[in-house]
Write an enzyme that holds these catalytic residues in place. Structure first.
Site, PDB file in Angstrom:
ATOM      1  N   LYS A  13      17.276 -17.675  -6.671  1.00 52.03           N
ATOM      2  CA  LYS A  13      17.929 -16.896  -5.622  1.00 52.03           C
ATOM      3  C   LYS A  13      18.514 -17.819  -4.550  1.00 52.03           C
ATOM      4  O   LYS A  13      19.562 -17.536  -3.978  1.00 52.03           O
ATOM      5  CB  LYS A  13      16.912 -15.936  -5.002  1.00 52.03           C
ATOM      6  CG  LYS A  13      17.435 -15.120  -3.843  1.00 52.03           C
ATOM      7  CD  LYS A  13      16.414 -14.110  -3.399  1.00 52.03           C
ATOM      8  CE  LYS A  13      16.709 -13.616  -2.002  1.00 52.03           C
ATOM      9  NZ  LYS A  13      16.386 -14.577  -0.946  1.00 52.03           N
ATOM     10  N   HIS A  52       3.351  -8.419  -9.412  1.00 51.24           N
ATOM     11  CA  HIS A  52       4.700  -8.350  -8.865  1.00 51.24           C
ATOM     12  C   HIS A  52       5.377  -7.041  -9.255  1.00 51.24           C
ATOM     13  O   HIS A  52       5.169  -6.532 -10.356  1.00 51.24           O
ATOM     14  CB  HIS A  52       5.534  -9.534  -9.362  1.00 51.24           C
ATOM     15  CG  HIS A  52       5.202 -10.816  -8.658  1.00 51.24           C
ATOM     16  ND1 HIS A  52       4.630 -10.847  -7.421  1.00 51.24           N
ATOM     17  CD2 HIS A  52       5.368 -12.107  -9.029  1.00 51.24           C
ATOM     18  CE1 HIS A  52       4.456 -12.105  -7.053  1.00 51.24           C
ATOM     19  NE2 HIS A  52       4.895 -12.888  -8.020  1.00 51.24           N
TER      20      HIS A  52
END
Length: 924
Positions: free
Chosen positions: A585, A159
């Protein structure tokens, strides 16, 4: 902890050169002094003086209590500096933080060694966990059962949260080795001078090395970086863990020492297999990754076998080897068609290890006579160990030979299990095309129940079997991925690649459909008496609605006879993944954490009802907003139903370098996880969570999510504010990883909130010192609950419920490392000042309520080391923030046709992102 350094190149620092280095304070001062030397050489006195004036100004701002006023004054001064001067400041403070981080890492290792000398059993070690069990009177059989199941399962990912180039990491590793030598009391004055000169050389190299990449790395670049960690420090940690476990047993449960305990660790990687939103990861890349992983570990084994051959100089004239070993030597030599080695005529172990080395060479080259499986290699190593033990060489057998055996058991010939990840939407689209070609239309428009029925019906029939030329490139790629898994398993065994993670799973057909696609490659069979599979399909639940519904989805799957047979064929083991980043999120910090807690309970109940062993895979990141925080505390805060002695968890971005670049720290990380796992399973039982606490937590999650969504989803200008009040657009151009920072963008380059990837979302808020994903909404929720139910219930939850304590304390970390004065300066880059005012008001509200619940006067009061670290680093990071803000302003105001200057400014901004990440020791 860190310490206040002297001015770069100061006389105080210079004076230390003639004295032994004692502790972190001296190391920091010395490294600052050496950096000052390099700054004068590379940038001249002008740059050095500029850096020193900025440093003194921000220290004064922090110590006089006039932070906002002084920072604005310095911001005005920065606005008059040249681009080159700003870039020089960024480089100087960025390298300073790299050096300080290395010094702190070395100090941590030194402190661990000191504590081991002083403590009977090092705190949070394996030994401490087992000694505590012995003191409580737990019988050996109970402990043995847990030890047999104990497993730490880190999964390394690519990532995009490690901004430093591999070259920079290599330079830092070289510096770290030199810093470690400073502790050597045997250094003569001349050797010490040479060492200091080497440090200046390495710092100069770091100064002259660009920290940012000129091109985005390819997936195979990421694979090679990942391999360097796996065959380097991680490889070195495994035998240390084996020895730590043996020592702990000797001191706590000596009756268990005689057994051959497996090293309680497995390793996996997503690098080269994670194609979710990354079109660069193809089936060919995945196969190439598997080959590179195999080549790397076989080569590492060869190197170690050579070292072992040199060491095992046991002579047959002194201690004969076993007849079994001697017979094997003769047979293998003839089979491999090799002449006898006269130099080792009376050294049988060297002769046998020479044959093993040749077999490993042939394994790597794919020639006749190589090892077909790692089990064959293990058999040869165990034969050596058995022969040594029978010839009074028990100590030798249980030393380096046992270390290599432990490594082979962990790494096999695959190094790390290569896991595949793909978005459920891609699989649905592929299935829609296959069904359409088969005469069944509108697969995507049907209800979830209809899709489940269609897939089950098709699983009961024949494979689609369409020629690849009849399919779209996207569907071909999906099917070719499963075909790549087949070839990898044929080449390197099933263990090398058997996990397929389906991200954004929202219904049963997402799991069943993946099995249907895998059947096209022969990985799943439904025609025999019992259905079977050679892969594990792992649903990943990562948004609020899916986390709420995951228990029902898994229960429905297990109720299906076909799926239950598939799970039975996998040893009745079921793996399910929960995602922290996207759920945060999606619904904010509190709601995400609570939904994951409840999801674990639901999943555990479903697995128990159908008699399967559940493994929950935690998709955690480094930052609090992505599930980060102290790992031991996270393990202990799991719901009782999900407290197993197994932890599978992602290791992402800069966290990998932080935890694994130094074997002693890697060992400490694994030991702390094992300690927490043992304590959570065999520790003192906890009472059930009161219903009133559960309902209060449900209320907090609901209120917090509403407040969060009102801001990030309800305000029409929020995304525009986010992309101008943070360096997100410029971060998007930083060549961090092969995967883009957003799933898609509009034709005008704008990005929707739903398409923002969670990692750069958190990274950007970290850079601007808001840390919004780690706390926003908590204050509003706490305030309302205090009004409705009083503060005492929250205080009681904090004192007595590990989950709630962790929730509040992790938020404290985000709040305590945020800096709203600095954030207000970033907010000036954007319009919509009311948005920052709302964020600031929620911050103040959250801090006030957290202090009320915890009974503290200030944040991080009970974490003095972290609190001091933040306060000491803030003045130096302030300089970087002010430089970055000025660079962002210039870059964004510059005309598009000023290509040369735009490129230079963007490069400076990229370096500032790296430097701030180093100063804060986190990205996202």
């Amino acid at each position: 902890m860190t310490v206040q350094p002297q001015p770069l190149g100061s006389e105080a620092g210079q004076a230390l050169r003639a004295e032994p280095i004692e502790g972190l304070r001296h190391e920091v001062n010395l490294l600052g002094s050496l950096l000052g030397d390099v700054l004068r050489e590379q940038g001249g006195e002008a740059l050095y003086d500029l850096v020193e004036r900025a440093r003194r100004a921000t220290i004064a701002a922090r110590t006089t209590g006039r932070v906002a006023e002084r920072l604005r004054e310095l911001q005005e001064r920065f606005s008059r500096l040249s681009d080159e001067d700003l870039f020089g400041i960024v480089r100087a403070f960025g390298i300073f933080f790299h050096l300080i981080n290395l010094a702190e890492q070395h100090h941590r290792v030194r402190t661990l060694r000191q504590r081991e000398r002083m403590e009977p059993a090092l705190h949070e070690s394996i030994e401490a966990a087992l000694v505590a069990l012995r003191d409580r009177g737990l019988p050996p059989d109970t402990v043995a059962k847990v030890l047999g199941e104990l497993l730490v399962f880190p999964v390394f990912t690519a990532h995009p949260s490690e901004p430093r180039r591999r070259t920079v990491l290599q330079r830092l590793a070289a510096l770290a080795r030199s810093i470690q030598q400073l502790d050597d009391p045997r250094l003569s004055p001349r050797e010490r001078d040479w060492l200091l000169e080497r440090l200046r050389e390495e710092i100069t190299l770091l100064w002259q090395t660009a920290e940012t990449r000129v091109a985005r790395p390819t997936p195979l670049d990421e694979v090679r970086s990942n391999i360097a960690i796996l065959v380097g420090p991680v490889y070195d940690v495994v035998p240390l863990l084996r020895r730590a476990l043996e020592r702990a047993l000797q001191r706590s449960y000596p009756e268990l020492v005689g057994r051959e305990w497996p090293v309680p660790v497995r390793l996996a990687t997503w690098v080269g297999g994670d194609r979710d939103g990354n079109p660069s990861v193809t089936a060919a890349v995945t196969e190439a990754t598997a080959r590179l992983l195999r080549e790397a570990i076989v080569r590492r084994y060869r190197d170690e076998v050579v070292e072992l051959r040199r060491a095992l100089s046991v002579s047959a004239r002194v201690r004969p080897a076993s007849e079994t070993l001697l017979d094997r030597i003769d047979r293998e030599r003839e089979r491999l068609n090799l002449a006898p080695v006269r130099a080792w005529a009376d050294e049988p172990y060297r002769r046998f290890l020479g044959l093993i080395e040749e077999r490993l060479r042939r394994t790597e080259a794919g020639e006749f006579g190589g090892y077909f499986t790692p089990e064959e290699f293990l058999d040869d190593l165990r034969l050596i160990a058995d022969s040594l033990e029978s010839g009074k060489g028990l100590r030798i057998a249980r030393g380096r030979v046992a270390d290599l055996i432990a490594r082979v058991r962990v790494f096999g010939f695959h190094l790390a299990e290569l896991e595949i990840r793909q978005d459920a939407a891609r699989h649905r689209e592929a299935l829609a095309e296959l069904f359409a070609l088969d005469g069944v239309s509108n697969y995507l428009e049907r209800t979830s129940d209809d899709r489940e029925a269609l897939v089950l019906q098709r699983l009961a029939g024949k494979p689609f079997g369409f020629p690849r030329g009849a399919l779209s490139p996207e569907t071909r790629e999906v099917l070719e991925t499963f075909e790549a898994i087949v070839r990898i398993q044929r080449f390197n065994g099933e263990r090398a690649c058997h996990t397929v993670i389906v991200s954004m799973t929202s219904e049963t057909a997402d799991v069943l459909g993946t099995l249907l696609l895998a059947r096209e490659a022969g990985l799943v069979d439904c025609y025999t008496n019992k259905a079977w599979s050679r892969i594990d399909v792992v649903p990943l639940f990562e948004q609020i609605a899916e986390l709420d519904n995951c228990g029902a989805i898994v229960e429905r799957l297990l109720s299906l006879p076909f799926y239950r047979e598939i799970v039975a064929s996998r040893g009745d083991h079921l793996e399910v993944m929960v995602g922290y980043s996207d759920s945060n999120k999606d619904g904010g910090y509190v709601s995400s954490n609570w939904r994951i807690y409840r999801a674990q309970e639901q999943l555990a109940r479903a697995a128990s009802r159908y008699g399967v062993t559940l493994r929950i895979f935690h998709g955690r990141g480094g930052a609090i907003g992505r599930g980060g925080g102290p790992m031991g505390r996270a393990i202990r805060s799991r719901p009782m139903a999900a407290r197993t002695p197994v932890l599978k968890v992602t290791e992402q971005g800069e966290v990998i370098f932080t935890r694994y670049s130094e074997p002693a720290i890697g060992l400490r990380h694994w030991e702390q996880m094992i300690h927490a796992l043992v304590q959570s399973v065999l520790g003192e039982p906890e009472p059930p969570v009161p219903t009133e606490w559960l309902s209060t937590m449900e209320r907090l999650a609901s209120l917090s999510q509403a407040a969060y969504e009102e801001l990030v989803k309800g305000h029409p200008e929020f995304v525009a504010y986010f992309t101008t009040a943070t360096p997100f657009p410029e971060l998007a151009t930083l060549n961090l990883a092969s995967r883009p920072v957003a799933r898609r963008a509009g034709s005008d380059g704008t990005v929707r909130f739903a398409d923002l990837r969670a990692i750069p979302w958190v990274f950007s808020w970290t850079q601007s010192r808001v840390n919004l994903p780690g706390w926003y909404g908590l204050g509003t929720a706490l305030e309302r609950v205090v009004e409705e139910r009083g503060a005492e219930i929250l205080r009681s939850m904090y004192r007595n419920w590990p989950f709630f304590e962790t929730l509040i304390d992790n938020a404290q970390i985000s709040l305590g490392t945020a800096e709203l004065t600095v954030a207000s300066l970033y907010a000036q880059l954007a319009e919509y000042p009311e948005l920052f005012e709302r964020i600031a008001a929620e911050y103040e509200r959250t801090v006030r309520l957290v202090l009320t619940i915890t009974g503290q006067v200030e944040l991080l009061e009970r974490s003095p080391v972290l609190s001091r670290l933040v306060k000491l680093r803030n003045p130096y990071v302030d300089v970087l923030h002010l430089a970055q803000i000025e660079l962002l302003r210039r870059y964004r105001q510059l005309a598009a046709d000023s290509e040369g200057r735009r490129a230079r400014l963007l490069d400076a901004i990229h370096h500032s992102i790296n430097a701030i990440a180093a100063g804060l020791q986190t990205t996202g």
